[in-house]
Design a protein around this motif. Sequence first.
Motif, PDB file in Angstrom:
ATOM      1  N   LEU A 163       0.832  -1.187   0.000  1.00 17.72           N
ATOM      2  CA  LEU A 163       0.000   0.000   0.000  1.00 17.72           C
ATOM      3  C   LEU A 163       0.874   1.247   0.000  1.00 17.72           C
ATOM      4  O   LEU A 163       2.058   1.184   0.349  1.00 17.72           O
ATOM      5  CB  LEU A 163      -0.890   0.038   1.247  1.00 17.72           C
ATOM      6  CG  LEU A 163      -1.746  -1.178   1.582  1.00 17.72           C
ATOM      7  CD1 LEU A 163      -2.335  -1.012   2.975  1.00 17.72           C
ATOM      8  CD2 LEU A 163      -2.845  -1.349   0.553  1.00 17.72           C
ATOM      9  N   ALA A 221       0.542   4.856   1.872  1.00 16.25           N
ATOM     10  CA  ALA A 221      -0.182   5.723   2.796  1.00 16.25           C
ATOM     11  C   ALA A 221       0.269   7.162   2.539  1.00 16.25           C
ATOM     12  O   ALA A 221       1.461   7.412   2.346  1.00 16.25           O
ATOM     13  CB  ALA A 221       0.091   5.325   4.238  1.00 16.25           C
ATOM     14  N   ARG A 223       4.492  10.330   0.947  1.00 12.66           N
ATOM     15  CA  ARG A 223       4.004   8.989   0.646  1.00 12.66           C
ATOM     16  C   ARG A 223       4.858   7.962   1.375  1.00 12.66           C
ATOM     17  O   ARG A 223       6.090   8.062   1.401  1.00 12.66           O
ATOM     18  CB  ARG A 223       4.036   8.761  -0.872  1.00 12.66           C
ATOM     19  CG  ARG A 223       3.176   9.780  -1.613  1.00 12.66           C
ATOM     20  CD  ARG A 223       3.340   9.696  -3.118  1.00 12.66           C
ATOM     21  NE  ARG A 223       2.695   8.511  -3.672  1.00 12.66           N
ATOM     22  CZ  ARG A 223       1.398   8.435  -3.937  1.00 12.66           C
ATOM     23  NH1 ARG A 223       0.600   9.469  -3.692  1.00 12.66           N
ATOM     24  NH2 ARG A 223       0.872   7.344  -4.448  1.00 12.66           N
ATOM     25  N   ALA A 231      -1.438   7.901   9.313  1.00 14.64           N
ATOM     26  CA  ALA A 231      -1.763   7.613   7.917  1.00 14.64           C
ATOM     27  C   ALA A 231      -1.657   6.121   7.622  1.00 14.64           C
ATOM     28  O   ALA A 231      -2.492   5.556   6.909  1.00 14.64           O
ATOM     29  CB  ALA A 231      -0.830   8.405   6.987  1.00 14.64           C
ATOM     30  N   ALA A 239      -4.668   3.557   6.470  1.00 17.75           N
ATOM     31  CA  ALA A 239      -4.581   2.874   5.177  1.00 17.75           C
ATOM     32  C   ALA A 239      -4.615   1.356   5.313  1.00 17.75           C
ATOM     33  O   ALA A 239      -5.164   0.664   4.448  1.00 17.75           O
ATOM     34  CB  ALA A 239      -3.294   3.295   4.454  1.00 17.75           C
TER      35      ALA A 239
END
Length: 324
Positions: free
Chosen positions: A14, A16, A23, A95, A99
């Motif tokens: 992923l 986040a 990022r 975050a 996520a």
Amino acid sequence: MKGEGEPLVASRELTAVSADGSRLHVEVYGPEGAPALVLAHGWTCSTLFWSAQIRELAGRGAYRVVAYDQRGHGRSPAVGPDGYSTDALADDLEAVLAAALAPGERAVLAGHSMGGMTIMAAAGRPGFRAHAAAVLLCSTGSARLVAESLVLPMRAGRLRTRFTRAVLGARAPLGPVTPLSKKILKYATMGPGAAPERVAECARIVHACPRAARVAWSHVLGELDLGAVIRELTVPTAVLAGSADRLTPPVHAREIEAALPHSLGLTELTGVGHMTPVEAPEAVTAKLRELVNKYVAGPAAGAGATVVADVAEVTAGEAKEQAV
């Protein structure tokens, strides 16, 4: 279960996005729906630092393990000079939790070194409180990191603090992994009995850290002061430290443990240095398993959910009274 020499393959990856747009690379191991852990690595490390724990806990399919690269480390891009702070660490953790976990899903959170500082910095955040069932702090500190460091064999005082700050914040590249660099790394960060293969593993991870991130975070850690927020870490929290840790000596662990509102105790590993998840993987993994089984998969998880529901009910009641 994969053997020690086999590469780890994430179930999914992923990205986040933190509050400032940074990022973060996130990896999830193990089956969906399994009891969850979230792992935050330390300064100059990456998700690879948790390889032993991921193999043992997610490799058997009993747990779901989330690991992420701190900003500027591993596969998480570097940020601008203003993007390195304890607030950024807390933003990033929130975050990642949003996520990787379902709304309201609770997990055990573990942090090593700067990862532990990340957890302390985020302790009062709504995103943290919504997802944290219990915490493990490994080989970390909350303040006075440079002054208490034993990396340099000098008497404590202003001169040692000054030289230690210069060494830890050095801008020189670490260069390739060599027998000499492994010897230096072992002395500074690991116990005297650390196995050669584990020293080599740590060296590969640390030497891969980009110089800019290493230096930027060294300045943040040099000025760290999280003592006031430890009391906001109200979830059950266990503390683990190595007795031979020169970077964050056990004095830090003892101070943190004494200040915790809900301490589960301090475990000191005799002869182990700063790199506890790599040096003593069995001990760290066992503590993580114990916490997940009790606070995420066991009866205590239901009790925690009841408390959350009770708080929500009280809040709703108060709001209704105010409306009337």
